[in-house]
Scaffold this active site. Sequence first.
Site, PDB file in Angstrom:
ATOM      1  N   ILE A 151       0.982  -1.294   0.069  1.00 26.54           N
ATOM      2  CA  ILE A 151       0.069  -0.160   0.067  1.00 26.54           C
ATOM      3  C   ILE A 151       0.872   1.328  -0.112  1.00 26.54           C
ATOM      4  O   ILE A 151       0.579   2.050  -0.928  1.00 26.54           O
ATOM      5  CB  ILE A 151      -1.052  -0.091   1.306  1.00 26.54           C
ATOM      6  N   ARG A 227      -5.107   0.797  10.057  1.00 25.02           N
ATOM      7  CA  ARG A 227      -5.893   0.224  11.230  1.00 25.02           C
ATOM      8  C   ARG A 227      -6.322   1.566  12.159  1.00 25.02           C
ATOM      9  O   ARG A 227      -5.067   2.203  12.460  1.00 25.02           O
ATOM     10  CB  ARG A 227      -5.516  -0.871  11.848  1.00 25.02           C
ATOM     11  N   GLU A 256     -14.998  -0.067  15.278  1.00 24.22           N
ATOM     12  CA  GLU A 256     -16.029  -0.045  14.266  1.00 24.22           C
ATOM     13  C   GLU A 256     -17.045  -0.832  14.367  1.00 24.22           C
ATOM     14  O   GLU A 256     -16.825  -2.053  14.679  1.00 24.22           O
ATOM     15  CB  GLU A 256     -14.862  -0.436  13.086  1.00 24.22           C
ATOM     16  N   HIS A 274     -14.417   2.422   6.397  1.00 26.83           N
ATOM     17  CA  HIS A 274     -13.713   1.492   6.471  1.00 26.83           C
ATOM     18  C   HIS A 274     -13.938   0.908   4.924  1.00 26.83           C
ATOM     19  O   HIS A 274     -14.064  -0.196   4.868  1.00 26.83           O
ATOM     20  CB  HIS A 274     -13.676   0.452   7.400  1.00 26.83           C
TER      21      HIS A 274
END
Length: 308
Positions: A151, A227, A256, A274
């Site tokens: 990423i 995260r 979450e 998310h």
Amino acid sequence: MTQRPAVLIMQRHLAPLSGFLESAYDVYRFWEGPPIEAAHDIRVMVVAGEAPLDKALIERLPNLDLLACFTSGYDGIDIDWCRARGLPVTHAPGVNHEDVADHALGLILAARRQIASGDRQVRSGEWSAATRTITASMGGQTLGVVGLGHIGRAVAKRAEAFCMAVNWWGPRPHDAEWPRAESLLALAKASDILVVACKADDTNRGLISREILEALGHDGLLVNVSRGQVVDEDALIAALKSGALGQAALDVFVEEPTDPARWADVPNLVLTPHTAGATTAGVQGMLMLLMQNLQAHFAGEPLKTPVA
């Protein structure tokens, strides 16, 4: 008639997997009630990597012999604990990192160019010559990337296309075309925008601390697509309210779904639920790897993508 292998899906949001798995397996869904009657039949537990692992349940499933993580990340799974019990773990690496990087750039644009607030201004009828907003240019900004995995590298390449300078930091050196800062603090001080893209584990909980946020500064932008636990949320909220940090854009949260009241009066903030990696192609890639790992497991073949 040969009994089909039994699979237990743990999280409700993974419910759509049922239709794909039921063609070959007996599927149990944990949110419908603990599968007491099938405890001896269940061979595989399918989990979301960010969810805390239910170790007590695993110990009540005597024939469980695979933990199949649907996602790429597996920060909720105690890998050492599983390894000590001879329980292999699979995951879905390398299928949605480009999508996550796209989303990170979208969050940067939304925050820096005030796209979301501009949309609200037009819809509310508050747009006038007097309210026209002047925003920062993307070109010439310095982007700091925390974690140069799949990423992080994808984010860095996209940032270069926007004529941004790129630096990065991670606990381990890598061969990279961008310079590595001597520390996370140094990276924050040198950056206009800090993108958190590192793998989450117990070693980096609260990594983005009050000190890092203050180093990023009153003109800085923090973007988190890693995260939620990697960022000290209380310190982030305080920094945004005080002006010690300029802006933030978050796709992930400590809890979450996050409580909307927690963010109701926090300024200069862009939030998404998310969804950075939740694309059609990304989900299809994760599903394909899940099915391949299950097929290999029950055929006695090497797993496709085991956690190293």
